[in-house]
Scaffold this motif. Structure first.
Motif, mmCIF file in Angstrom:
data_model
loop_
_atom_site.group_PDB
_atom_site.id
_atom_site.type_symbol
_atom_site.label_atom_id
_atom_site.label_comp_id
_atom_site.label_asym_id
_atom_site.label_seq_id
_atom_site.Cartn_x
_atom_site.Cartn_y
_atom_site.Cartn_z
ATOM 1 N N UNK A 154 80.870 91.590 14.343
ATOM 2 C CA UNK A 154 79.707 91.238 13.530
ATOM 3 C C UNK A 154 78.929 90.142 14.232
ATOM 4 N N UNK A 155 77.624 90.266 14.265
ATOM 5 C CA UNK A 155 76.836 89.303 15.038
ATOM 6 C C UNK A 155 75.451 89.104 14.457
ATOM 7 N N UNK A 156 74.876 87.987 14.829
ATOM 8 C CA UNK A 156 73.507 87.655 14.433
ATOM 9 C C UNK A 156 72.872 86.860 15.560
ATOM 10 N N UNK A 157 71.573 86.693 15.493
ATOM 11 C CA UNK A 157 70.841 86.037 16.581
ATOM 12 C C UNK A 157 69.803 85.099 16.000
ATOM 13 N N UNK A 158 69.740 83.889 16.553
ATOM 14 C CA UNK A 158 68.739 82.925 16.093
ATOM 15 C C UNK A 158 67.952 82.397 17.298
ATOM 16 N N UNK A 159 66.679 82.169 17.076
ATOM 17 C CA UNK A 159 65.800 81.631 18.121
ATOM 18 C C UNK A 159 65.142 80.377 17.589
ATOM 19 N N UNK A 160 65.107 79.339 18.418
ATOM 20 C CA UNK A 160 64.465 78.096 18.006
ATOM 21 C C UNK A 160 63.583 77.551 19.106
ATOM 22 N N UNK A 161 62.665 76.706 18.729
ATOM 23 C CA UNK A 161 61.787 76.069 19.699
ATOM 24 C C UNK A 161 62.279 74.650 19.968
ATOM 25 N N UNK A 162 62.502 74.318 21.235
ATOM 26 C CA UNK A 162 62.996 72.996 21.600
ATOM 27 C C UNK A 162 63.966 73.092 22.759
ATOM 28 N N UNK A 163 64.572 71.965 23.105
ATOM 29 C CA UNK A 163 65.549 71.953 24.187
ATOM 30 C C UNK A 163 66.831 72.640 23.734
ATOM 31 N N UNK A 164 67.425 73.382 24.654
ATOM 32 C CA UNK A 164 68.625 74.147 24.321
ATOM 33 C C UNK A 164 69.729 73.248 23.766
ATOM 34 N N UNK A 165 69.960 72.102 24.407
ATOM 35 C CA UNK A 165 71.041 71.211 23.975
ATOM 36 C C UNK A 165 70.844 70.761 22.531
#
Length: 278
Positions: free
Chosen positions: A89-100
């Protein structure tokens, strides 16, 4: 004790290695796998557009943002393909900013983060591996050149009795329980106590036995100056495919000091390393 929520960083390029390992672990532990992707350029462009002293062409900015968004969609497809292949089972999230920053924030509701080794030494201090570890969350760091399908069958635990080493061992218990061989490398103690306090040495082997882990002592009394090299030497000698160690350093909001052993291992790691900080 087990991992039931695993987070993996899915960079816009070269995402395969850590995603495959994270997916295999999620399958083994019956965990939900979450992929996270960072749009760092988009974040910078939006900030620049709001700055009255910086002039940017709107069409050019929009084009760059769309390009990075398209790259994120491609990264998600790689993630979805890998996760679907092992049926987790999996999901994916995307955000704006530095990866850390994004990964550290997401770790608040995750049991383990899986990230890549810094591709350039100059990126080490601000990359996900160091920032997540020093924020107090367990992180499994995958070497950039690592291709072995084997993982965690032979583990080396770097132990000096510190709170950091203790945190790493506790967070690694699920991985150590599945190992066929666990070797404990004893280093110089970093523990400090009140002058009037007298305590017996900590019995790490007994603690591991309580969790069903049969470990053996490797080399002992490794000097701090040579600790990083000694850890890697011990790992090579044991043919290890996992290193467990504490992460030594200060928060990014204070003076930046990264421990010598931590830096050396992060720079030269040949196998995955689980780090934690307390």
């Amino acid at each position: 004790m087990s991992y039931k929520a695993i987070l993996v960083h899915v960079p816009l390029a070269n995402a395969g290695v850590q995603v495959e390992l994270a997916a295999r672990l999620a399958k083994e532990f019956g965990a939900h796998l979450t992929g996270i992707c960072s749009l760092s350029e988009t974040a910078m462009l939006r900030s620049a557009v709001q700055n009255p002293f910086i002039r940017l062409e709107a069409d050019k900015v929009e084009g760059l943002i769309e390009q990075e968004s398209a790259e994120a969609i491609s990264a998600q497809k790689i993630f979805d393909t890998v996760a679907a292949k092992v049926s987790v089972p999996h999901s994916f999230i995307t955000g704006e900013g530095e990866a850390a920053d994004l990964i550290t924030h997401a770790c608040r509701v995750q049991d383990l983060a899986v990230v890549e080794q810094a591709r350039d030494p100059s990126d080490l201090l601000w990359g996900p591996a160091v920032q997540v570890a020093l924020s107090g969350y367990p992180v499994l760091i995958v070497p950039k050149a690592w291709t072995s399908p084997a993982f965690g069958k032979r583990a080396v635990v770097a132990w000096n009795g510190s709170a950091q080493a203790s945190a790493a061992v506790r967070e690694a218990i699920p991985l150590l329980q599945r190992a066929e061989q666990v070797t404990v490398l004893i280093g110089q103690s970093r523990a400090t106590f009140p002058a009037t306090m007298r305590m017996a040495p900590l019995d790490l082997l007994a603690y591991l036995r309580h969790h069903g882990i049969a470990a053996e002592i490797g080399e002992s009394k490794t000097p701090d100056d040579d600790a990083g090299a000694a850890i890697l030497k011990a790992a090579a000698s044991a043919k290890a495919d996992l290193i467990v160690m504490g992460a030594f350093g200060h928060s990014r909001f204070r003076e930046w000091v990264l421990g010598g052993a931590t830096r050396h291992v992060l720079d030269h790691m040949p196998v995955p390393v689980l780090m934690a900080h307390q």
